[in-house]
Motif scaffolding. Structure first.
Motif, mmCIF file in Angstrom:
data_model
loop_
_atom_site.group_PDB
_atom_site.id
_atom_site.type_symbol
_atom_site.label_atom_id
_atom_site.label_comp_id
_atom_site.label_asym_id
_atom_site.label_seq_id
_atom_site.Cartn_x
_atom_site.Cartn_y
_atom_site.Cartn_z
ATOM 1 N N ILE A 402 34.609 44.601 31.088
ATOM 2 C CA ILE A 402 34.370 43.213 31.510
ATOM 3 C C ILE A 402 35.654 42.605 32.067
ATOM 4 C CG2 ILE A 402 33.793 40.906 30.672
ATOM 5 C CD1 ILE A 402 31.896 42.232 28.664
ATOM 6 N N LEU A 403 36.780 42.855 31.363
ATOM 7 C CA LEU A 403 38.056 42.305 31.804
ATOM 8 C C LEU A 403 38.442 42.838 33.175
ATOM 9 C CD1 LEU A 403 40.518 40.581 31.118
ATOM 10 C CD2 LEU A 403 41.534 42.585 30.029
ATOM 11 N N VAL A 404 38.313 44.172 33.336
ATOM 12 C CA VAL A 404 38.636 44.771 34.641
ATOM 13 C C VAL A 404 37.719 44.225 35.728
ATOM 14 C CG1 VAL A 404 38.652 46.928 35.941
ATOM 15 C CG2 VAL A 404 39.621 46.866 33.643
ATOM 16 N N SER A 405 36.431 44.075 35.360
ATOM 17 C CA SER A 405 35.476 43.520 36.327
ATOM 18 C C SER A 405 35.867 42.099 36.713
ATOM 19 C CB SER A 405 34.063 43.536 35.737
ATOM 20 O OG SER A 405 33.668 44.849 35.416
ATOM 21 N N LEU A 406 36.268 41.303 35.675
ATOM 22 C CA LEU A 406 36.679 39.931 35.961
ATOM 23 C C LEU A 406 37.920 39.910 36.857
ATOM 24 C CD1 LEU A 406 36.172 38.184 32.498
ATOM 25 C CD2 LEU A 406 34.873 37.797 34.598
ATOM 26 N N VAL A 407 38.856 40.828 36.549
ATOM 27 C CA VAL A 407 40.065 40.898 37.379
ATOM 28 C C VAL A 407 39.695 41.205 38.828
ATOM 29 C CG1 VAL A 407 42.162 42.225 37.809
ATOM 30 C CG2 VAL A 407 41.614 41.510 35.488
ATOM 31 N N PHE A 408 38.801 42.182 39.001
ATOM 32 C CA PHE A 408 38.389 42.528 40.360
ATOM 33 C C PHE A 408 37.636 41.374 41.021
ATOM 34 C CE2 PHE A 408 39.057 47.023 39.131
ATOM 35 C CZ PHE A 408 39.775 47.422 40.250
ATOM 36 N N ILE A 409 36.796 40.693 40.209
ATOM 37 C CA ILE A 409 36.029 39.570 40.759
ATOM 38 C C ILE A 409 36.969 38.445 41.181
ATOM 39 C CG2 ILE A 409 34.392 37.746 40.171
ATOM 40 C CD1 ILE A 409 32.953 39.824 38.404
ATOM 41 N N VAL A 410 37.927 38.123 40.262
ATOM 42 C CA VAL A 410 38.877 37.052 40.581
ATOM 43 C C VAL A 410 39.725 37.434 41.787
ATOM 44 C CG1 VAL A 410 40.906 35.817 39.726
ATOM 45 C CG2 VAL A 410 38.936 36.164 38.228
ATOM 46 N N LYS A 411 40.169 38.713 41.775
ATOM 47 C CA LYS A 411 40.981 39.167 42.907
ATOM 48 C C LYS A 411 40.185 39.106 44.212
ATOM 49 C CE LYS A 411 43.920 43.001 44.407
ATOM 50 N NZ LYS A 411 44.408 44.369 44.092
ATOM 51 N N ALA A 412 38.928 39.542 44.120
ATOM 52 C CA ALA A 412 38.077 39.492 45.316
ATOM 53 C C ALA A 412 37.849 38.051 45.755
ATOM 54 C CB ALA A 412 36.742 40.177 45.029
ATOM 55 N N TYR A 413 37.664 37.175 44.727
ATOM 56 C CA TYR A 413 37.447 35.757 45.052
ATOM 57 C C TYR A 413 38.652 35.177 45.786
ATOM 58 C CZ TYR A 413 37.249 30.719 44.295
ATOM 59 O OH TYR A 413 37.272 29.364 44.467
ATOM 60 N N TYR A 414 39.848 35.430 45.234
ATOM 61 C CA TYR A 414 41.042 34.888 45.864
ATOM 62 C C TYR A 414 41.316 35.551 47.211
ATOM 63 C CZ TYR A 414 42.377 31.989 41.914
ATOM 64 O OH TYR A 414 42.398 31.014 40.969
ATOM 65 N N THR A 415 40.954 36.834 47.319
ATOM 66 C CA THR A 415 41.109 37.508 48.614
ATOM 67 C C THR A 415 40.207 36.869 49.663
ATOM 68 O OG1 THR A 415 41.660 39.593 47.508
ATOM 69 C CG2 THR A 415 40.945 39.720 49.806
ATOM 70 N N ILE A 416 38.961 36.627 49.238
ATOM 71 C CA ILE A 416 38.005 35.985 50.160
ATOM 72 C C ILE A 416 38.456 34.567 50.488
ATOM 73 C CG2 ILE A 416 35.641 35.130 50.359
ATOM 74 C CD1 ILE A 416 34.790 37.525 48.614
ATOM 75 N N LEU A 417 38.947 33.862 49.446
ATOM 76 C CA LEU A 417 39.417 32.495 49.660
ATOM 77 C C LEU A 417 40.584 32.472 50.634
ATOM 78 C CD1 LEU A 417 39.017 29.545 48.721
ATOM 79 C CD2 LEU A 417 40.717 29.989 46.950
ATOM 80 N N LYS A 418 41.506 33.419 50.438
ATOM 81 C CA LYS A 418 42.661 33.499 51.326
ATOM 82 C C LYS A 418 42.225 33.848 52.746
ATOM 83 C CE LYS A 418 47.240 35.648 51.609
ATOM 84 N NZ LYS A 418 48.180 36.589 50.947
ATOM 85 N N ARG A 419 41.266 34.793 52.839
ATOM 86 C CA ARG A 419 40.776 35.180 54.156
ATOM 87 C C ARG A 419 40.099 34.001 54.851
ATOM 88 N NH1 ARG A 419 37.545 39.171 52.739
ATOM 89 N NH2 ARG A 419 39.245 40.705 52.760
ATOM 90 N N ASN A 420 39.331 33.245 54.072
ATOM 91 C CA ASN A 420 38.653 32.067 54.641
ATOM 92 C C ASN A 420 39.663 31.027 55.127
ATOM 93 O OD1 ASN A 420 36.149 33.159 54.173
ATOM 94 N ND2 ASN A 420 35.850 32.109 52.214
ATOM 95 N N LYS A 421 40.741 30.886 54.321
ATOM 96 C CA LYS A 421 41.774 29.937 54.737
ATOM 97 C C LYS A 421 42.438 30.387 56.031
ATOM 98 C CE LYS A 421 42.858 28.059 50.165
ATOM 99 N NZ LYS A 421 43.874 27.940 49.097
ATOM 100 N N LYS A 422 42.665 31.698 56.135
ATOM 101 C CA LYS A 422 43.267 32.218 57.357
ATOM 102 C C LYS A 422 42.330 32.014 58.548
ATOM 103 C CE LYS A 422 46.674 35.594 55.901
ATOM 104 N NZ LYS A 422 47.255 36.908 56.186
#
Length: 638
Positions: A402-422
């Motif tokens: 669950i923790l690893v999944s959350l890390v990947f989810i959060v990382k993916a979320y911030y990656t998507i957020l960063k990409r959207n900002k770009k």
């Protein structure tokens, strides 16, 4: 006496039944006081008597079991040692299956503790009792394990020889391996623990190998030597003596069989081994009876019976009595058999009560039952602990997933957020281009309307050059300062072509700044220049001045855009109603771009807008401050 009224046959049947029920009478014996009777106390016999040398450790088995019970669960080493000691006693009494159980329990503890030397010693003992039960495969395996776990060369060789002795079907090779062990132990002068016992056992194995090859004389000498070295009566020695004697009787070699038993009797007398003496007397009496030597047979059987009863040994007394009754019945002396049976029955209760070995065994069985309950509880606790650990590991594994999944989810979320900002940043930057294009086309349209084709062509040429360089860098958030200044120079020259009568412009750059080394946000300055021209200088009655100044101070890069136009408040007053409803696209986009750049790159860009006319001056001052950034900043922090 009522016993005398019974018929001879009935009495004999009663005695035989009692003999076979002796073990069942142990319960009764336990209820009889173990202390001497009051009459005996009066005679001064209440002192602690010295136990005869029977080979059985009187009261020792129950004491060892009690010590084991006390150490159980608190001292693993003491528990393992207790298992081994009980196993030794049981093996000496011929209870090999029980001994094997205790040795296996000790083996499990030593294996868990990683005690190689103790483990090897117990594995050797385990192999010996398995050999006595004819468990060849298991015994070979344990001899091999014992050899592997031993560091001592002598012990390793002993186990290796025993393993090979059991593996080979060749009787001569068996004798050779056994003899090798005897010779090694004899030369060692007891250099290892229990060396005397090991040498005695090795001699016993050698005697067995010799007997199987019909070397009875050699086997007899070897057995005598084994008993002389270790005079404790053990079941394996008794078994070897009986087997050798039976072989001689089978071959009708009665004299040799008698000679064997006489030698064993002499050995028992010299070593004061009373139990061996009782068993040897019984064997002698039986041999004499088979040869119809009634006097010698009766003498030896009676001697065995009397010695056993005097030492209060129920089982040997029972064995001797059975042989005597058979002898008297077969020799026509039924009266003596009846008289002997009556005497045995009269003294049976006292014999059972004073036979400490029976009481010891009963006490041992009671303690053994409690130990088995403790072992069951320990096994249950171990099972529950293992199950708990398994559940804990499962929960930890699930939590980690669950923790690893959350890390990947959060990382993916911030990656998507960063990409959207770009994407948003690029979108905002590209929105500037249509706005600039619209204004530029209006200028061209004005030149055409005024029939000034030369200016229109010159403007379009400069415009196309500017647009080409802008498009080349449109995908970048940061560009070298020199590239940005080139864009701005071309842009101001275009605006100057249209409004040359309205303003002049200057671009001032600190000569200490390496323009191609530092980077600035792409197209972040142009909207402020455009705003100064179109909303400040354009409506000025006299000719104005637009200054772009770039300086480095205290680790910051300052970009100043200053005009002496009509100012912000007056510009707002001149706007039409439609213009007021429509917000400045360039300024809003620029502010949003600065916010996105700060979020994406942590640049801490600050922008202040000052209306100079509010303080009595003229125009507007824009101050953009940002950290000094190397050109590679975008790629390193993307």
């Amino acid at each position: 006496m009522w016993l005398k009224q019974l018929g001879l046959k009935s009495l004999y049947i009663l005695v035989v039944c009692l003999l076979f029920m002796t073990v069942g009478r142990q319960t009764f014996a336990q209820s009889v006081p173990a202390k001497p009777e009051p009459e005996m106390n009066k005679k001064g016999s209440n002192k602690k008597s010295i136990s005869p040398k029977t080979g059985y450790n009187t009261n020792q088995l129950s004491q060892k079991a009690k010590q084991l019970e006390q150490s159980f669960g608190s001292d693993e080493e003491a528990t393992a040692m207790g298992y081994v000691q009980i196993g030794d006693d049981l093996a000496g009494k011929g209870e090999y299956q029980k001994a094997e159980t205790y040795y296996e329990r000790a083996t499990n503890i030593y294996q868990s503790a990683g005690s190689k030397e103790q483990l090897a010693n117990v594995q050797r003992k385990l192999a010996k009792v398995q050999e006595e039960q004819n468990k060849v495969k298991e015994a070979i395996g344990n001899y091999e394990k014992a050899a592997a776990n031993q560091d001592d060369p002598l012990s390793k060789s002993l186990n290796a020889n025993d393993r090979q002795r059991m593996q080979t079907p060749d009787l001569e090779r068996k004798e050779e391996y056994a003899r090798n062990n005897v010779e090694m132990l004899a030369r060692s002068r007891y250099a290892i623990p229990q060396a005397k016992l090991e040498l005695s056992d090795a001699l016993n194995q050698l005697a067995v190998s010799q007997r199987l090859q019909n070397k009875q004389d050699e086997a007899l000498k070897t057995l005598s030597r084994a008993i002389a070295i270790d005079d404790q009566h053990t079941a394996n020695k008794e078994k070897a003596i009986e087997a050798l004697s039976k072989d001689l009787v089978r071959d009708h070699k009665y004299d040799e069989a008698v000679s064997l038993q006489l030698n064993m009797l002499a050995t028992a007398d010299s070593t004061r081994n009373d139990l061996l003496k009782i068993n040897t007397l019984i064997q002698l009496g039986t041999l004499y009876a088979q040869q119809n030597l009634d006097t010698a047979a009766e003498k030896n059987l009676l001697a065995a019976y009397q010695l056993a009863t005097a030492l209060h040994l129920t089982k040997p007394a029972k064995d001797a009595l059975r042989q005597l009754i058979d002898f008297y019945n077969n020799s026509g002396q039924a009266g003596k058999a009846q008289q002997l049976s009556i005497g045995f029955l009269d003294n049976l209760d006292t014999l059972l009560a004073r036979d400490s070995s029976l009481l010891d065994m009963k006490a041992f069985e009671a303690i053994e039952g409690r130990i088995q309950k403790l072992e069951a509880e320990k096994a249950l606790q171990a099972t529950l602990l293992q199950q708990t650990r398994r559940n804990n590991y499962l929960l930890i594994a699930v939590a980690l997933v669950i923790l690893v999944s959350l890390v990947f989810i959060v990382k993916a979320y911030y990656t998507i957020l960063k990409r959207n900002k770009k994407i948003r940043l690029q979108s905002l930057r590209r929105e500037m281009n249509p706005h600039f294009v619209f204004n530029s086309l209006n200028s061209v349209n004005q030149f055409i309307a005024e029939h000034d084709e030369i200016k229109a062509n010159k403007y379009l040429s400069a415009y196309s050059t500017l647009m080409r360089t802008v498009m080349e860098h449109s995908g970048k958030d940061f560009v070298p300062l020199g590239v940005e200044l080139d864009h701005l120079e071309k842009y101001l020259s275009l605006e100057y072509q249209r409004f040359s009568h309205q303003f002049n412009y200057e671009i001032q750059v600190d000569p200490m700044i390496d323009k191609m080394e530092l980077s600035v946000p792409n197209m972040i300055i142009q909207p402020f220049l455009e705003n100064a021209v179109w909303h400040g200088l354009r409506y000025k009655e006299d000719k104005g001045l637009l200054v772009l100044k770039i300086a480095q101070k205290e680790g910051l890069l300052h970009i100043l855009v200053k005009d002496n136009g009509i100012g912000i408040e007056q510009s707002k007053a001149l706007k039409t109603t439609h213009q007021k409803q429509h917000k400045s696209l360039g300024m809003e986009n620029t502010k949003e771009r600065i916010a996105l750049l700060n979020q994406l790159y942590n640049t801490k860009i600050e922008c202040t807008v000052t209306d100079l006319s509010a303080s009595g001056g003229q125009g507007t001052l824009i101050d953009i401050s940002l950290p000094v950034l190397k050109y590679s900043y975008e790629t390193e922090h993307a």
